[in-house]
Design a protein around this motif. Sequence first.
Motif, PDB file in Angstrom:
ATOM      1  N   ILE A  72      -7.442   2.932  -3.107  1.00 31.99           N
ATOM      2  CA  ILE A  72      -8.652   2.265  -2.109  1.00 31.99           C
ATOM      3  C   ILE A  72      -8.881   3.458  -1.028  1.00 31.99           C
ATOM      4  CG2 ILE A  72      -7.078  -0.057  -1.917  1.00 31.99           C
ATOM      5  CD1 ILE A  72      -5.605   0.859   0.375  1.00 31.99           C
ATOM      6  N   GLY A  73      -8.342   4.386  -1.083  1.00 27.02           N
ATOM      7  CA  GLY A  73      -8.729   5.606  -0.099  1.00 27.02           C
ATOM      8  C   GLY A  73      -8.337   7.061  -0.550  1.00 27.02           C
ATOM      9  N   ARG A 132      -4.622   6.792  -1.362  1.00 26.86           N
ATOM     10  CA  ARG A 132      -3.771   5.480  -0.863  1.00 26.86           C
ATOM     11  C   ARG A 132      -4.142   4.382  -2.036  1.00 26.86           C
ATOM     12  NH1 ARG A 132      -2.747   4.055   4.699  1.00 26.86           N
ATOM     13  NH2 ARG A 132      -3.484   2.036   4.113  1.00 26.86           N
ATOM     14  N   ILE A 133      -2.933   3.920  -2.574  1.00 20.93           N
ATOM     15  CA  ILE A 133      -3.273   2.838  -3.453  1.00 20.93           C
ATOM     16  C   ILE A 133      -2.677   1.450  -3.124  1.00 20.93           C
ATOM     17  CG2 ILE A 133      -3.073   4.336  -5.584  1.00 20.93           C
ATOM     18  CD1 ILE A 133      -0.104   3.788  -6.037  1.00 20.93           C
ATOM     19  N   TYR A 158       2.612   6.008 -10.822  1.00 23.50           N
ATOM     20  CA  TYR A 158       1.705   4.777 -11.026  1.00 23.50           C
ATOM     21  C   TYR A 158       0.449   5.001 -11.487  1.00 23.50           C
ATOM     22  CZ  TYR A 158       5.234   2.820  -7.537  1.00 23.50           C
ATOM     23  OH  TYR A 158       6.106   2.410  -7.124  1.00 23.50           O
ATOM     24  N   ALA A 159       0.040   4.067 -12.437  1.00 30.08           N
ATOM     25  CA  ALA A 159      -1.282   4.251 -12.900  1.00 30.08           C
ATOM     26  C   ALA A 159      -2.122   3.481 -12.062  1.00 30.08           C
ATOM     27  CB  ALA A 159      -1.286   3.653 -14.449  1.00 30.08           C
ATOM     28  N   ALA A 160      -3.201   4.011 -11.558  1.00 25.20           N
ATOM     29  CA  ALA A 160      -4.059   3.221 -10.618  1.00 25.20           C
ATOM     30  C   ALA A 160      -5.448   3.251 -11.045  1.00 25.20           C
ATOM     31  CB  ALA A 160      -4.005   3.874  -9.249  1.00 25.20           C
ATOM     32  N   VAL A 213       0.951  -0.996  -0.060  1.00 27.51           N
ATOM     33  CA  VAL A 213       0.021  -0.153  -0.136  1.00 27.51           C
ATOM     34  C   VAL A 213       1.045   1.276   0.076  1.00 27.51           C
ATOM     35  CG1 VAL A 213      -1.862   1.309   1.350  1.00 27.51           C
ATOM     36  CG2 VAL A 213      -1.777  -1.249   1.103  1.00 27.51           C
ATOM     37  N   LEU A 214       0.774   2.011  -1.062  1.00 32.44           N
ATOM     38  CA  LEU A 214       1.241   3.270  -1.081  1.00 32.44           C
ATOM     39  C   LEU A 214       0.511   4.550  -1.054  1.00 32.44           C
ATOM     40  CD1 LEU A 214       3.839   2.198  -4.202  1.00 32.44           C
ATOM     41  CD2 LEU A 214       4.306   2.080  -1.764  1.00 32.44           C
TER      42      LEU A 214
END
Length: 120
Positions: free
Chosen positions: A74-75, A58-59, A42-44, A5-6
């Motif tokens: 995720i948030g 947050r990814i 990063y592509a999320a 999680v980043l």
Amino acid sequence: MSKRVLQGVVVSDACDKTVIVRVERRVMHPIYKKFVTHSKKYAAHDENNSYRSGDVVRIEESRPISKRKCWVVIGGPANVGPGRGSARGIPEPVAAEADMTELRAPDTGIETPEPAEGAA
């Protein structure tokens, strides 16, 4: 095995259901012993297109969704919702004249003396 999680900042939301997130980390330079900031993008996956540029999100690592996309958002900020994009351009309401009456100074009945005509 747990998923990574980043946390980062959204730098682009131009693609459909995708945001580009910049994650910064600080590392010490091996020779100069000074902290240097390294960043990576990063592509999320953003299912509802609810995040905009500048949002802190947050990814989480996930299965590959496309060629470059293997992260999921995720948030994020508390005011994110499915209809956020349409409410973005609405200005704040302006106070009506009736609301301005309570902001004026109350009349105390004390009169201020008028300056004399010759005084400057």
